[in-house]
Design an enzyme around this catalytic site. Structure first.
Site, PDB file in Angstrom:
ATOM      1  CB  THR A 168      -0.846   0.090   1.172  1.00  0.00           C
ATOM      2  OG1 THR A 168      -1.585   1.250   1.391  1.00  0.00           O
ATOM      3  CG2 THR A 168      -0.162  -0.400   2.584  1.00  0.00           C
ATOM      4  CG  ASP A 169      -1.194   5.107  -0.764  1.00  0.00           C
ATOM      5  OD1 ASP A 169      -1.688   4.351  -0.104  1.00  0.00           O
ATOM      6  OD2 ASP A 169      -1.659   5.988  -1.418  1.00  0.00           O
ATOM      7  CD  GLU A 170      -3.519   3.301   4.116  1.00  0.00           C
ATOM      8  OE1 GLU A 170      -3.610   3.314   5.482  1.00  0.00           O
ATOM      9  OE2 GLU A 170      -4.532   3.105   3.400  1.00  0.00           O
TER      10      GLU A 170
HETATM   11  P1  NAD Z   1      -9.575  -7.442   2.160  1.00  0.00           P
HETATM   12  O1  NAD Z   1      -9.472  -7.034   3.630  1.00  0.00           O
HETATM   13  O2  NAD Z   1     -10.804  -7.134   1.350  1.00  0.00           O
HETATM   14  O3  NAD Z   1      -9.027  -8.996   1.840  1.00  0.00           O
HETATM   15  C1  NAD Z   1      -7.979  -9.594   2.619  1.00  0.00           C
HETATM   16  C2  NAD Z   1      -8.220 -11.068   2.472  1.00  0.00           C
HETATM   17  O4  NAD Z   1      -7.170 -11.657   3.035  1.00  0.00           O
HETATM   18  C3  NAD Z   1      -9.328 -11.781   2.788  1.00  0.00           C
HETATM   19  O5  NAD Z   1      -9.926 -12.601   1.713  1.00  0.00           O
HETATM   20  C4  NAD Z   1      -8.957 -12.372   4.145  1.00  0.00           C
HETATM   21  O6  NAD Z   1      -9.931 -13.509   4.549  1.00  0.00           O
HETATM   22  C5  NAD Z   1      -7.775 -12.867   3.905  1.00  0.00           C
HETATM   23  N1  NAD Z   1      -6.908 -13.158   4.945  1.00  0.00           N
HETATM   24  C6  NAD Z   1      -6.703 -12.181   6.199  1.00  0.00           C
HETATM   25  N2  NAD Z   1      -5.793 -12.626   6.970  1.00  0.00           N
HETATM   26  C7  NAD Z   1      -5.483 -14.023   6.473  1.00  0.00           C
HETATM   27  C8  NAD Z   1      -4.633 -14.866   7.168  1.00  0.00           C
HETATM   28  N3  NAD Z   1      -4.176 -14.919   8.259  1.00  0.00           N
HETATM   29  N4  NAD Z   1      -4.356 -16.142   6.106  1.00  0.00           N
HETATM   30  C9  NAD Z   1      -4.939 -16.281   5.059  1.00  0.00           C
HETATM   31  N5  NAD Z   1      -5.893 -15.362   4.460  1.00  0.00           N
HETATM   32  C10 NAD Z   1      -6.178 -14.288   5.187  1.00  0.00           C
HETATM   33  O7  NAD Z   1      -8.124  -6.499   1.566  1.00  0.00           O
HETATM   34  P2  NAD Z   1      -7.886  -5.810   0.190  1.00  0.00           P
HETATM   35  O8  NAD Z   1      -8.462  -4.566   0.251  1.00  0.00           O
HETATM   36  O9  NAD Z   1      -8.414  -6.618  -0.808  1.00  0.00           O
HETATM   37  O10 NAD Z   1      -6.440  -5.789   0.019  1.00  0.00           O
HETATM   38  C11 NAD Z   1      -5.719  -6.707  -0.386  1.00  0.00           C
HETATM   39  C12 NAD Z   1      -4.267  -6.568  -0.194  1.00  0.00           C
HETATM   40  O11 NAD Z   1      -3.881  -5.152  -0.833  1.00  0.00           O
HETATM   41  C13 NAD Z   1      -3.627  -5.952   1.051  1.00  0.00           C
HETATM   42  O12 NAD Z   1      -2.459  -6.743   1.282  1.00  0.00           O
HETATM   43  C14 NAD Z   1      -3.626  -4.689   1.151  1.00  0.00           C
HETATM   44  O13 NAD Z   1      -2.758  -4.288   2.017  1.00  0.00           O
HETATM   45  C15 NAD Z   1      -3.315  -4.140  -0.324  1.00  0.00           C
HETATM   46  N6  NAD Z   1      -3.952  -2.916  -0.745  1.00  0.00           N
HETATM   47  C16 NAD Z   1      -5.166  -2.539  -0.325  1.00  0.00           C
HETATM   48  C17 NAD Z   1      -5.672  -1.401  -0.885  1.00  0.00           C
HETATM   49  C18 NAD Z   1      -7.074  -1.042  -0.703  1.00  0.00           C
HETATM   50  O14 NAD Z   1      -7.488   0.010  -1.205  1.00  0.00           O
HETATM   51  N7  NAD Z   1      -8.003  -1.746  -0.415  1.00  0.00           N
HETATM   52  C19 NAD Z   1      -4.755  -0.476  -1.597  1.00  0.00           C
HETATM   53  C20 NAD Z   1      -3.347  -0.841  -1.682  1.00  0.00           C
HETATM   54  C21 NAD Z   1      -3.121  -2.097  -1.270  1.00  0.00           C
HETATM   55  P1  TYD Z   2     -10.770   4.070   4.349  1.00  0.00           P
HETATM   56  O1  TYD Z   2     -11.718   3.656   3.351  1.00  0.00           O
HETATM   57  O2  TYD Z   2     -10.959   3.312   5.744  1.00  0.00           O
HETATM   58  O3  TYD Z   2      -9.371   3.984   3.740  1.00  0.00           O
HETATM   59  P2  TYD Z   2      -7.764   4.230   4.242  1.00  0.00           P
HETATM   60  O4  TYD Z   2      -8.219   4.541   5.615  1.00  0.00           O
HETATM   61  O5  TYD Z   2      -7.171   3.224   4.072  1.00  0.00           O
HETATM   62  O6  TYD Z   2      -7.290   5.429   3.454  1.00  0.00           O
HETATM   63  O7  TYD Z   2     -10.902   5.522   4.513  1.00  0.00           O
HETATM   64  C1  TYD Z   2     -10.758   6.403   3.380  1.00  0.00           C
HETATM   65  C2  TYD Z   2     -10.794   7.862   4.236  1.00  0.00           C
HETATM   66  O8  TYD Z   2     -12.244   8.194   4.561  1.00  0.00           O
HETATM   67  C3  TYD Z   2      -9.898   8.135   5.241  1.00  0.00           C
HETATM   68  O9  TYD Z   2      -9.303   9.435   5.184  1.00  0.00           O
HETATM   69  C4  TYD Z   2     -10.946   8.105   6.358  1.00  0.00           C
HETATM   70  C5  TYD Z   2     -12.260   8.348   5.835  1.00  0.00           C
HETATM   71  N1  TYD Z   2     -13.354   7.785   6.608  1.00  0.00           N
HETATM   72  C6  TYD Z   2     -14.533   8.543   6.804  1.00  0.00           C
HETATM   73  O10 TYD Z   2     -14.374   9.700   6.824  1.00  0.00           O
HETATM   74  N2  TYD Z   2     -15.575   7.630   7.377  1.00  0.00           N
HETATM   75  C7  TYD Z   2     -15.699   6.387   7.454  1.00  0.00           C
HETATM   76  O11 TYD Z   2     -16.696   6.076   8.023  1.00  0.00           O
HETATM   77  C8  TYD Z   2     -14.298   5.818   6.992  1.00  0.00           C
HETATM   78  C9  TYD Z   2     -14.763   4.165   7.146  1.00  0.00           C
HETATM   79  C10 TYD Z   2     -13.576   6.446   6.573  1.00  0.00           C
END
Ligand code: NAD
Ligand code: TYD
Length: 350
Positions: A131-133
């Site tokens: 992630t970019d975080e």
């Molecule tokens: P998500 O929470 O929707 O999915 C995570 C998946 O991992 C789930 O299916 C869960 O069951 C599985 N999981 C969790 N713990 C586990 C374990 N101990 N063993 C096996 N499986 C396990 O997450 P996402 O949003 O799809 O993110 C996927 C990846 O991409 C993550 O690594 C996250 O850090 C990264 N990512 C997410 C975002 C975003 O905007 N959502 C952006 C950049 C990077």
């Molecule tokens: P989120 O979807 O949790 O992603 P991330 O924290 O990984 O960026 O949140 C996106 C943005 O929205 C973040 O600045 C937090 C804000 N936010 C709210 O204002 N209200 C909410 O209920 C949630 C879940 C997030």
């Protein structure tokens, strides 16, 4: 023929990656490993679950013995690692769960690959999705590049930063072929409604308050999830060993502007009077340690691998709203049970 282990394939982004690889590469065997936590849902994959090149394995990446046994039994050519605890608010409540899955789980996978791929590291690839975080927070100006120093602030981003460091260490120390990408916020179908966009869609639909943290001035850079899956495909196939790519949407939105846009779209889709949904916006207590702004510079990915985002945000958001309105059963299923108690705990004191 390639056998690829995709971890976290039942989650939001993972399900899009699994779908893309299963459909685009019929000669690859895709093994989806997922623990099926609250965020993992096999209903995300019903359209491909019977394909001959797809297999699901329910396993926990924190279980080193189980992971070793899987690597012993299956001759994987590559890993695309997405399994993670992914929600910042949950990491504030329970950081240890994030250390276990995101750090220990990643190291377990790296150890298994190190052991069972010995002698053929040049033919095996470990791709870590991050992630970019990990870069921390930006002020009003600037963007994250691949050389920005890591500066994580939340337990979630600290655990992802740690896992990135381990992946690089295994490349540098053992010569394993490791690749990392760091992506901005994704949006699209199958997104668990604890994250901002699907939570707001669900609440607007149900005429419930839409919680906006602080003043709603935090900025995120939103990317269509299928564009992320396409970037992962390109990077997996073409990145040099040890390389890192940033992936982003060039699409920065203040949370409050995004929520207002979403309210307008929902008014139109639900046949409500203009301005009706925006009345649900409720400012609540800010998130602790809330990063002000994220913005990704993905020039390297564009120049080297010819990747650019495909969708305008307004179009992508309207498609996303359509998906949630057309998939009421999916939404009802994931918001029943544990979701209610999570929501209660997360938002009752705000
Ligand atoms: P998500 O929470 O929707 O999915 C995570 C998946 O991992 C789930 O299916 C869960 O069951 C599985 N999981 C969790 N713990 C586990 C374990 N101990 N063993 C096996 N499986 C396990 O997450 P996402 O949003 O799809 O993110 C996927 C990846 O991409 C993550 O690594 C996250 O850090 C990264 N990512 C997410 C975002 C975003 O905007 N959502 C952006 C950049 C990077
Ligand atoms: P989120 O979807 O949790 O992603 P991330 O924290 O990984 O960026 O949140 C996106 C943005 O929205 C973040 O600045 C937090 C804000 N936010 C709210 O204002 N209200 C909410 O209920 C949630 C879940 C997030």
């Amino acid at each position: 023929m390639k056998k690829i282990l995709i971890t976290g394939g039942a989650g939001f982004i993972g399900s899009h990656v699994v779908r893309r690889f299963v459909n685009s590469y019929p000669n690859y065997e895709i093994v989806n490993l997922d623990k099926l936590t609250y965020a993992g849902n096999l209903a995300n994959l019903t359209d491909i679950e019977h394909k001959p090149n797809y297999k699901f394995v329910k396993e926990d990446i924190t279980d080193a013995d189980a992971i070793n046994q899987l690597f012993r039994n299956e001759n994987f050519d590559a890993v695309i690692h997405l399994a993670a605890e992914s929600h910042v608010d949950r990491s504030i409540t329970d950081p240890t769960a994030f250390v276990m899955t995101n750090v220990i789980g990643t190291v377990n996978l790296l150890n298994a690959a190190r052991e069972y791929w010995k002698g053929s590291y040049d033919q095996k690839r470990f791709y870590h999705v991050s992630t970019d975080e990990v870069y921390g927070a930006l002020g009003e100006e600037g963007m994250f590049t691949e050389t920005t120093a890591y500066d994580p602030h939340s337990p979630y981003s600290a655990s992802k930063a740690s896992s990135d460091h381990f992946v690089r260490a295994y490349h540098d120390t053992y010569g394993m072929d490791c690749v990392i990408s760091n992506c901005s916020n994704n949006y699209g179908s199958h997104h668990f409604p604890e994250k901002l966009i699907p939570l707001a869609i669900n609440n607007i639909k149900n005429n419930k308050p839409v919680p906006v943290y602080g003043k709603g001035e935090n900025v995120r850079d939103w990317l269509w999830v299928e564009d992320h899956a396409r970037a992962i495909d390109v990077i997996f196939h073409h990145a040099k060993t040890g390389d890192t790519y940033n992936i982003g949407g060039h699409n920065e939105w203040k949370n409050i502007d995004l929520i207002n846009l979403l309210c307008n779209i929902m008014d139109q889709k639900l046949g409500r009077e203009a301005g009706e949904s925006a009345k649900l916006i409720t400012y609540v207590t800010d998130r602790a340690g809330h990063d002000l702004r994220y913005a990704i510079d993905s020039t390297k990915l564009q120049k080297e691998l010819d990747w650019v985002p495909s969708l305008q945000f307004e179009e992508g958001l309207a498609k996303t709203v359509d998906w949630y309105l057309q998939n009421e059963e999916w939404l009802n299923n994931v918001t029943s049970g544990n979701y209610q108690s999570y929501y209660e705990q997360q938002y009752s004191n705000k």
